[in-house]
Design a protein around this motif. Structure first.
Motif, PDB file in Angstrom:
ATOM      1  N   SER A  10       0.837  -1.204   0.000  1.00 26.83           N
ATOM      2  CA  SER A  10       0.000   0.000   0.000  1.00 26.83           C
ATOM      3  C   SER A  10       0.867   1.247   0.000  1.00 26.83           C
ATOM      4  N   GLN A  11       1.918   1.185   0.800  1.00 23.02           N
ATOM      5  CA  GLN A  11       2.833   2.325   0.867  1.00 23.02           C
ATOM      6  C   GLN A  11       3.493   2.559  -0.496  1.00 23.02           C
ATOM      7  N   GLU A  12       3.904   1.428  -1.101  1.00 19.50           N
ATOM      8  CA  GLU A  12       4.546   1.546  -2.420  1.00 19.50           C
ATOM      9  C   GLU A  12       3.592   2.205  -3.422  1.00 19.50           C
ATOM     10  N   ILE A  13       2.300   1.781  -3.370  1.00 24.76           N
ATOM     11  CA  ILE A  13       1.320   2.346  -4.311  1.00 24.76           C
ATOM     12  C   ILE A  13       1.093   3.835  -4.035  1.00 24.76           C
ATOM     13  N   ASN A  14       0.973   4.181  -2.766  1.00 21.54           N
ATOM     14  CA  ASN A  14       0.753   5.594  -2.427  1.00 21.54           C
ATOM     15  C   ASN A  14       1.909   6.479  -2.871  1.00 21.54           C
ATOM     16  N   GLU A  15       3.114   5.908  -2.834  1.00 22.95           N
ATOM     17  CA  GLU A  15       4.280   6.716  -3.213  1.00 22.95           C
ATOM     18  C   GLU A  15       4.534   6.733  -4.718  1.00 22.95           C
ATOM     19  N   PHE A  16       3.794   5.895  -5.409  1.00 23.28           N
ATOM     20  CA  PHE A  16       4.029   5.777  -6.858  1.00 23.28           C
ATOM     21  C   PHE A  16       3.672   7.087  -7.586  1.00 23.28           C
ATOM     22  N   THR A  17       4.671   7.692  -8.225  1.00 25.81           N
ATOM     23  CA  THR A  17       4.405   8.915  -9.016  1.00 25.81           C
ATOM     24  C   THR A  17       4.992   8.714 -10.411  1.00 25.81           C
ATOM     25  N   PRO A  18       4.146   8.284 -11.328  1.00 30.45           N
ATOM     26  CA  PRO A  18       4.645   7.977 -12.684  1.00 30.45           C
ATOM     27  C   PRO A  18       5.114   9.242 -13.408  1.00 30.45           C
ATOM     28  N   THR A  19       6.148   9.099 -14.226  1.00 30.35           N
ATOM     29  CA  THR A  19       6.604  10.246 -15.017  1.00 30.35           C
ATOM     30  C   THR A  19       6.380  10.004 -16.509  1.00 30.35           C
ATOM     31  N   SER A  20       5.902   8.814 -16.848  1.00 31.26           N
ATOM     32  CA  SER A  20       5.629   8.557 -18.270  1.00 31.26           C
ATOM     33  C   SER A  20       4.582   7.458 -18.379  1.00 31.26           C
TER      34      SER A  20
END
Ligand code: DAH
Length: 345
Positions: A10-20
């Motif tokens: 869940s933490q990994e998903i919340n921190e996920f900020t795609p750039t492309s």
């Protein structure tokens, strides 16, 4: 433990900020495909104890929703920017980029207006050269050899050639001569153009300005025709009810000669600074073409008569737009020029 894994992912998903868009696809492959993390956690869930199932069921479902929501948000973000990139490249349906229109010069506007009025009376438009010889600018127009207008003080000479000097024309009357030399009567023409005089530049005088010359030669043309034509012109240009008056004058090329005044366009005859409190302003010179001029141009002065007139476009424009300084016409100041009619293409 399943709970720990869910917390960590869940933490990994919340921190996920795609750039492309590629990052978004990576996310999908990691979490959402049939061999992805979400599916594997659900598999693991099958083997937990019944008590744990009660609490973990909701946690796991929330986790799944979190992963799906994150994915759809990220997908939307990149879909929108991809579409935008494509559109700005060559979307022919986008509105065109606007550009600023120019405006007509006030002198061009007024010249056009003058030409239109006379065209309706059957006058054609004729032109002649700005660099002119002595014959067309002076001699043919009956200027005596010692006339002061030939003087250095007034005329810009280009070349001194004994008896036929070359100069910048000092008036558009030279075009009358060129027109008459070229053909046979009847002549009915107006001749707009630029003229030059050796004057110090000030608010009231300039070394170049513009004139419109008029000429009508035929059998039986009279001073009454002259008056009626110019009266009509003034009504058209300045409006019905504008008064005119003719004062006797002298020009070498007309006999009799007159100057024509109109009732002041600013104060309507009441008296103001522009008309110097007289109620009248002079707008042109005119007269019956001198027989000598007709003969100089090869026209039988026993058979034909004619009238001529000449006016300064700057003067006509000043009266129309209340412009007080002649220099404004040639300074090209956009603040001045943009106040006039816009060019429609
Ligand atoms: N050529 C004169 C000038 O420049 C104006 C003029 C007066 C023209 C009388 C004419 C005319 O044709 O008849 O001041």
């Amino acid at each position: 433990m399943l709970q720990d894994k869910i917390t960590q992912y869940s933490q990994e998903i919340n921190e996920f900020t795609p750039t492309s868009a590629a990052d978004v696809e990576q996310f999908r492959l990691r979490f959402l495909v049939s061999k992805g993390i979400v599916k594997s956690l659900f598999d693991e869930f099958k083997s937990v104890s019944p008590e744990e199932k009660r609490t973990l069921g909701k946690v796991l479902n929330d986790f799944k929703q979190l992963a799906e929501l994150k994915f759809s948000e990220a997908q939307e973000q990149f879909a929108a920017s991809a579409a935008k990139a494509e559109r700005t490249a060559d979307d022919l349906t986008l509105p065109g980029v606007g550009f600023q229109l120019g405006s007509r010069h006030p002198l061009s506007l007024v010249r056009k207006e003058i030409v239109e009025i006379f065209k309706k009376l059957g006058f054609i438009v004729a032109e002649g050269p700005e660099i002119e010889d002595d014959w067309h600018n002076f001699s043919a127009l009956n200027f005596p050899p010692e006339h002061p207008a030939r003087d250095m003080q007034d005329t810009f000479f280009v070349e001194k050639k004994d008896g036929n000097d070359i100069a910048l024309r000092t008036h558009t009357s030279s075009v009358q001569v060129r027109l008459m030399e070229m053909g046979k009567p009847p002549f009915r023409a107006i001749m707009p153009g630029r003229v030059y005089r050796n004057e110090a530049i000030s608010a009231r005088a300039h070394c170049f300005f513009h004139q419109v010359e008029g000429l009508y030669v035929d059998e039986g043309v009279s001073f009454a025709d002259l008056k009626q034509t110019l009266y009509h012109f003034v009504q058209e240009l300045y409006g019905e009810g504008t008064k005119v008056r003719f004062r006797p004058s002298y020009f070498p090329f007309t006999e009799p000669s007159a100057e024509m005044d109109i009732s002041c366009t600013i104060c309507k005859g009441e008296g103001c600074q522009l008309c110097k409190y007289s109620g009248w302003v002079e707008i042109l010179g005119c007269g019956m073409v001198d027989p000598n001029v007709l003969e100089n141009c090869g026209i039988d002065s026993k058979k034909y008569t004619g009238f001529a007139f000449g006016m300064g476009i700057e003067r006509i424009t000043n009266l129309k737009y209340e412009i007080r300084d002649l220099r404004l016409f040639s300074e090209n100041d956009v603040r001045f020029l943009s106040q006039f009619e816009t060019e429609i293409i």
